[in-house]
Scaffold this motif. Structure first.
Motif, mmCIF file in Angstrom:
data_model
loop_
_atom_site.group_PDB
_atom_site.id
_atom_site.type_symbol
_atom_site.label_atom_id
_atom_site.label_comp_id
_atom_site.label_asym_id
_atom_site.label_seq_id
_atom_site.Cartn_x
_atom_site.Cartn_y
_atom_site.Cartn_z
ATOM 1 N N ASP A 1 0.820 -1.214 0.000
ATOM 2 C CA ASP A 1 0.000 0.000 0.000
ATOM 3 C C ASP A 1 0.852 1.260 0.000
ATOM 4 O O ASP A 1 0.423 2.310 -0.485
ATOM 5 C CB ASP A 1 -0.944 0.017 1.209
ATOM 6 N N VAL A 2 2.076 1.191 0.517
ATOM 7 C CA VAL A 2 2.974 2.349 0.494
ATOM 8 C C VAL A 2 3.307 2.689 -0.955
ATOM 9 O O VAL A 2 3.273 3.859 -1.347
ATOM 10 C CB VAL A 2 4.256 2.098 1.320
ATOM 11 N N ALA A 3 3.576 1.688 -1.767
ATOM 12 C CA ALA A 3 3.845 1.918 -3.192
ATOM 13 C C ALA A 3 2.599 2.472 -3.875
ATOM 14 O O ALA A 3 2.699 3.359 -4.738
ATOM 15 C CB ALA A 3 4.306 0.628 -3.867
ATOM 16 N N ASP A 4 1.431 1.972 -3.492
ATOM 17 C CA ASP A 4 0.178 2.489 -4.057
ATOM 18 C C ASP A 4 -0.008 3.962 -3.711
ATOM 19 O O ASP A 4 -0.458 4.754 -4.538
ATOM 20 C CB ASP A 4 -1.022 1.691 -3.545
ATOM 21 N N LEU A 5 0.346 4.333 -2.482
ATOM 22 C CA LEU A 5 0.238 5.728 -2.057
ATOM 23 C C LEU A 5 1.166 6.617 -2.875
ATOM 24 O O LEU A 5 0.777 7.707 -3.317
ATOM 25 C CB LEU A 5 0.549 5.857 -0.568
ATOM 26 N N LEU A 6 2.389 6.156 -3.117
ATOM 27 C CA LEU A 6 3.330 6.924 -3.941
ATOM 28 C C LEU A 6 2.813 7.067 -5.369
ATOM 29 O O LEU A 6 2.935 8.141 -5.978
ATOM 30 C CB LEU A 6 4.704 6.263 -3.943
ATOM 31 N N ALA A 7 2.215 6.005 -5.900
ATOM 32 C CA ALA A 7 1.651 6.062 -7.254
ATOM 33 C C ALA A 7 0.490 7.053 -7.300
ATOM 34 O O ALA A 7 0.366 7.824 -8.264
ATOM 35 C CB ALA A 7 1.197 4.670 -7.691
ATOM 36 N N ALA A 8 -0.335 7.058 -6.265
ATOM 37 C CA ALA A 8 -1.441 8.026 -6.210
ATOM 38 C C ALA A 8 -0.889 9.444 -6.158
ATOM 39 O O ALA A 8 -1.428 10.346 -6.811
ATOM 40 C CB ALA A 8 -2.326 7.740 -4.999
ATOM 41 N N GLY A 9 0.175 9.646 -5.410
ATOM 42 C CA GLY A 9 0.802 10.963 -5.351
ATOM 43 C C GLY A 9 1.301 11.415 -6.710
ATOM 44 O O GLY A 9 1.131 12.581 -7.089
ATOM 45 N N ARG A 10 1.888 10.494 -7.465
ATOM 46 C CA ARG A 10 2.357 10.827 -8.816
ATOM 47 C C ARG A 10 1.181 11.204 -9.720
ATOM 48 O O ARG A 10 1.263 12.162 -10.500
ATOM 49 C CB ARG A 10 3.134 9.665 -9.424
ATOM 50 N N ARG A 11 0.084 10.442 -9.610
ATOM 51 C CA ARG A 11 -1.092 10.742 -10.441
ATOM 52 C C ARG A 11 -1.671 12.107 -10.089
ATOM 53 O O ARG A 11 -2.019 12.892 -10.975
ATOM 54 C CB ARG A 11 -2.163 9.656 -10.280
ATOM 55 N N ILE A 12 -1.778 12.395 -8.803
ATOM 56 C CA ILE A 12 -2.314 13.683 -8.369
ATOM 57 C C ILE A 12 -1.407 14.808 -8.845
ATOM 58 O O ILE A 12 -1.873 15.810 -9.395
ATOM 59 C CB ILE A 12 -2.475 13.720 -6.833
ATOM 60 N N LEU A 13 -0.114 14.651 -8.654
ATOM 61 C CA LEU A 13 0.839 15.668 -9.093
ATOM 62 C C LEU A 13 0.757 15.871 -10.595
ATOM 63 O O LEU A 13 0.762 17.005 -11.087
ATOM 64 C CB LEU A 13 2.255 15.269 -8.668
ATOM 65 N N GLY A 14 0.652 14.794 -11.340
ATOM 66 C CA GLY A 14 0.516 14.892 -12.797
ATOM 67 C C GLY A 14 -0.732 15.647 -13.200
ATOM 68 O O GLY A 14 -0.703 16.491 -14.100
ATOM 69 N N ALA A 15 -1.855 15.379 -12.522
ATOM 70 C CA ALA A 15 -3.108 16.079 -12.828
ATOM 71 C C ALA A 15 -3.005 17.556 -12.473
ATOM 72 O O ALA A 15 -3.445 18.417 -13.241
ATOM 73 C CB ALA A 15 -4.264 15.426 -12.077
ATOM 74 N N VAL A 16 -2.412 17.848 -11.337
ATOM 75 C CA VAL A 16 -2.278 19.239 -10.904
ATOM 76 C C VAL A 16 -1.386 20.004 -11.871
ATOM 77 O O VAL A 16 -1.702 21.120 -12.278
ATOM 78 C CB VAL A 16 -1.720 19.311 -9.462
ATOM 79 N N LEU A 17 -0.264 19.403 -12.236
ATOM 80 C CA LEU A 17 0.656 20.082 -13.144
ATOM 81 C C LEU A 17 0.044 20.228 -14.528
ATOM 82 O O LEU A 17 0.258 21.242 -15.195
ATOM 83 C CB LEU A 17 1.987 19.347 -13.205
ATOM 84 N N THR A 18 -0.719 19.242 -14.982
ATOM 85 C CA THR A 18 -1.389 19.333 -16.271
ATOM 86 C C THR A 18 -2.373 20.487 -16.253
ATOM 87 O O THR A 18 -2.443 21.274 -17.192
ATOM 88 C CB THR A 18 -2.117 18.011 -16.606
ATOM 89 N N ASP A 19 -3.135 20.592 -15.150
ATOM 90 C CA ASP A 19 -4.075 21.701 -15.033
ATOM 91 C C ASP A 19 -3.347 23.034 -15.051
ATOM 92 O O ASP A 19 -3.805 23.995 -15.659
ATOM 93 C CB ASP A 19 -4.906 21.574 -13.744
ATOM 94 N N ARG A 20 -2.215 23.114 -14.406
ATOM 95 C CA ARG A 20 -1.448 24.355 -14.392
ATOM 96 C C ARG A 20 -0.903 24.671 -15.770
ATOM 97 O O ARG A 20 -0.888 25.816 -16.199
ATOM 98 C CB ARG A 20 -0.309 24.276 -13.378
ATOM 99 N N ASP A 21 -0.432 23.636 -16.477
ATOM 100 C CA ASP A 21 0.075 23.848 -17.828
ATOM 101 C C ASP A 21 -1.039 24.353 -18.740
ATOM 102 O O ASP A 21 -0.828 25.265 -19.539
ATOM 103 C CB ASP A 21 0.674 22.558 -18.398
ATOM 104 N N ALA A 22 -2.224 23.764 -18.610
ATOM 105 C CA ALA A 22 -3.354 24.202 -19.431
ATOM 106 C C ALA A 22 -3.720 25.638 -19.102
ATOM 107 O O ALA A 22 -4.004 26.439 -20.000
ATOM 108 C CB ALA A 22 -4.548 23.273 -19.214
ATOM 109 N N LEU A 23 -3.697 25.997 -17.846
ATOM 110 C CA LEU A 23 -3.993 27.361 -17.427
ATOM 111 C C LEU A 23 -2.936 28.321 -17.973
ATOM 112 O O LEU A 23 -3.273 29.411 -18.448
ATOM 113 C CB LEU A 23 -4.059 27.441 -15.898
ATOM 114 N N LEU A 24 -1.680 27.920 -17.936
ATOM 115 C CA LEU A 24 -0.604 28.758 -18.451
ATOM 116 C C LEU A 24 -0.763 28.983 -19.953
ATOM 117 O O LEU A 24 -0.600 30.108 -20.442
ATOM 118 C CB LEU A 24 0.753 28.121 -18.135
#
Length: 117
Positions: free
Chosen positions: A79-102
């Motif tokens: 589950d620790v690896a799953d948590l890290l993977a979720a963090g990567r997905r969230i970060l990717g979504a957040v950064l994608t949203d920021r890139d689109a906004l930019l």
């Protein structure tokens, strides 16, 4: 007296709030590793790595096993690896949203500059 669940979750995320700890957990996703391998992969002093491993161990995120002079660390649960993977997905979504906004912001700026001419 036990702590509320939200407080326990906050403590878990505080544990993840250090770059060396995150890097250790990332490296351990591939399987158990001896401390010497972790040291070779992370550019920190041995004493700093030892402190960060102790924090992860106390939080229950890693386990350690000693065979003679060799100490090996592993994730305590997949589950620790799953948590890290979720963090990567969230970060990717957040950064994608920021890139689109930019991109949108730059487009607006170019349109506004064209009107001023």
């Amino acid at each position: 007296m036990s702590v509320p669940l939200y407080q326990a979750k906050a403590e878990l995320f505080r544990t993840l709030g250090h770059p060396v700890r995150i890097r250790v957990l990332e490296l351990l996703q591939d399987g158990p590793k001896p401390v010497r391998d972790l040291l070779a992969a992370i550019d920190v002093e041995a004493s700093n790595l030892s402190q960060q491993l102790a924090v992860l161990r106390r939080a229950g995120m890693v386990t350690s096993h000693r065979e003679g002079p060799l100490v090996t660390y592993a994730l305590s649960t997949p589950d620790v690896a799953d948590l890290l993977a979720a963090g990567r997905r969230i970060l990717g979504a957040v950064l994608t949203d920021r890139d689109a906004l930019l991109v949108e912001l730059r487009g607006d700026q170019q349109r506004d500059a064209g009107r001023d001419r």
